[in-house]
Design a protein around this motif. Sequence first.
Motif, short mmCIF file in Angstrom:
data_model
loop_
_atom_site.label_atom_id
_atom_site.label_comp_id
_atom_site.label_asym_id
_atom_site.label_seq_id
_atom_site.Cartn_x
_atom_site.Cartn_y
_atom_site.Cartn_z
N GLN A 63 0.83 -1.19 0.00
CA GLN A 63 0.00 0.00 0.00
C GLN A 63 0.87 1.25 0.00
N VAL A 64 1.88 1.27 0.84
CA VAL A 64 2.78 2.44 0.91
C VAL A 64 3.49 2.64 -0.43
N LYS A 65 3.88 1.54 -1.07
CA LYS A 65 4.52 1.63 -2.40
C LYS A 65 3.55 2.27 -3.40
N VAL A 66 2.29 1.85 -3.37
CA VAL A 66 1.28 2.42 -4.27
C VAL A 66 1.10 3.90 -3.97
N TRP A 67 0.98 4.27 -2.69
CA TRP A 67 0.76 5.66 -2.32
C TRP A 67 1.93 6.54 -2.72
N LYS A 68 3.14 6.02 -2.64
CA LYS A 68 4.31 6.79 -3.10
C LYS A 68 4.23 7.00 -4.61
N GLU A 69 3.78 5.99 -5.33
CA GLU A 69 3.65 6.13 -6.79
C GLU A 69 2.58 7.14 -7.14
N LEU A 70 1.49 7.18 -6.37
CA LEU A 70 0.44 8.17 -6.62
C LEU A 70 0.99 9.59 -6.54
N CYS A 71 1.93 9.79 -5.64
CA CYS A 71 2.52 11.13 -5.48
C CYS A 71 3.34 11.56 -6.68
N GLN A 72 3.63 10.64 -7.60
CA GLN A 72 4.38 10.97 -8.81
C GLN A 72 3.48 11.43 -9.96
N ILE A 73 2.15 11.33 -9.79
CA ILE A 73 1.24 11.78 -10.84
C ILE A 73 1.20 13.30 -10.80
N PRO A 74 1.55 13.96 -11.88
CA PRO A 74 1.59 15.43 -11.87
C PRO A 74 0.23 16.07 -11.60
N LEU A 80 -0.98 2.55 -13.56
CA LEU A 80 -0.44 2.51 -12.20
C LEU A 80 0.20 1.15 -11.94
N ALA A 81 -0.48 0.08 -12.32
CA ALA A 81 0.07 -1.26 -12.11
C ALA A 81 1.38 -1.43 -12.89
N ILE A 82 1.42 -0.93 -14.10
CA ILE A 82 2.65 -1.01 -14.90
C ILE A 82 3.77 -0.23 -14.23
N ARG A 83 3.48 0.94 -13.72
CA ARG A 83 4.49 1.73 -13.01
C ARG A 83 5.00 1.00 -11.76
N LEU A 84 4.14 0.18 -11.17
CA LEU A 84 4.54 -0.60 -10.00
C LEU A 84 5.37 -1.82 -10.39
N GLY A 85 5.48 -2.08 -11.69
CA GLY A 85 6.35 -3.16 -12.16
C GLY A 85 5.66 -4.44 -12.57
N GLU A 127 1.85 -5.54 -14.44
CA GLU A 127 0.49 -5.22 -14.89
C GLU A 127 -0.56 -6.09 -14.20
N LYS A 128 -0.14 -7.26 -13.68
CA LYS A 128 -1.09 -8.17 -13.02
C LYS A 128 -1.53 -7.70 -11.63
N VAL A 129 -0.89 -6.68 -11.09
CA VAL A 129 -1.26 -6.20 -9.74
C VAL A 129 -2.33 -5.11 -9.81
N ILE A 130 -3.02 -5.01 -10.93
CA ILE A 130 -3.99 -3.93 -11.12
C ILE A 130 -5.07 -3.92 -10.03
N ARG A 131 -5.61 -5.08 -9.68
CA ARG A 131 -6.65 -5.12 -8.63
C ARG A 131 -6.09 -4.76 -7.27
N ALA A 132 -4.91 -5.25 -6.96
CA ALA A 132 -4.28 -4.93 -5.67
C ALA A 132 -3.93 -3.44 -5.60
N ALA A 133 -3.47 -2.89 -6.73
CA ALA A 133 -3.15 -1.46 -6.78
C ALA A 133 -4.42 -0.63 -6.61
N ALA A 134 -5.52 -1.05 -7.25
CA ALA A 134 -6.78 -0.34 -7.12
C ALA A 134 -7.28 -0.40 -5.67
N GLY A 190 -10.30 5.17 -14.80
CA GLY A 190 -10.41 3.95 -15.59
C GLY A 190 -9.57 4.04 -16.86
N LYS A 191 -9.31 2.87 -17.46
CA LYS A 191 -8.47 2.82 -18.67
C LYS A 191 -9.01 3.70 -19.78
N ASN A 192 -10.33 3.83 -19.86
CA ASN A 192 -10.96 4.64 -20.90
C ASN A 192 -11.10 6.10 -20.50
#
Length: 160
Positions: A73-84, A94-99, A101-108, A127-129
């Motif tokens: 969770q902390v890793k995800v929250w740190k990545e959120l802070c990188q969104i301009p 977001l999942a791809i940035r976390l390394g 793509e399969k962690v999409i549900r966990a990231a969400a 959402g993707k769209n």
Amino acid sequence: MLSTHYYPSPCGVLKLQTDNTAVKGITFCDKIEENSVAQPEIMSKLIKAMDDYFAGNMPDPGLALAPEGTDFQVKVWKELCQIPFGRTLSYQDLAIRLGDEKVIRAAASANGKNPIAILIPCHRVVGKNGKLVGYAGGLSKKKWLLAHENRIANGVMELF
């Protein structure tokens, strides 16, 4: 010990929480309740950051944030802070940035458990769209926050 301050923002009441050194929580709530008697200096800085944000200025990036969660969770929250400011990112990106793509549900899920709204900008994930999906504070607040940031960052009147 946590200190609490209820902040009347343009998009709803925010419950601000700090300890003596860092921001611990910013959440939307239904009504203003009684503030803690003891208000540490960090609370004054947080209130100023909220004033700045809602006035259209960037909040102080040096404000100490201390969200509590799992390592992921902390890793995800740190990545959120990188969104301009004024930009969005899809859950898939977001999942791809976390390394992975399969962690999409966990990231969400981690995104939805963010305890420090606005300063950890979980509202910038869509959402993707490009559609607005999921926000703990409610989609109307997410829409308001994104439009507010878009106006400031891009000089655009409305995002949607």
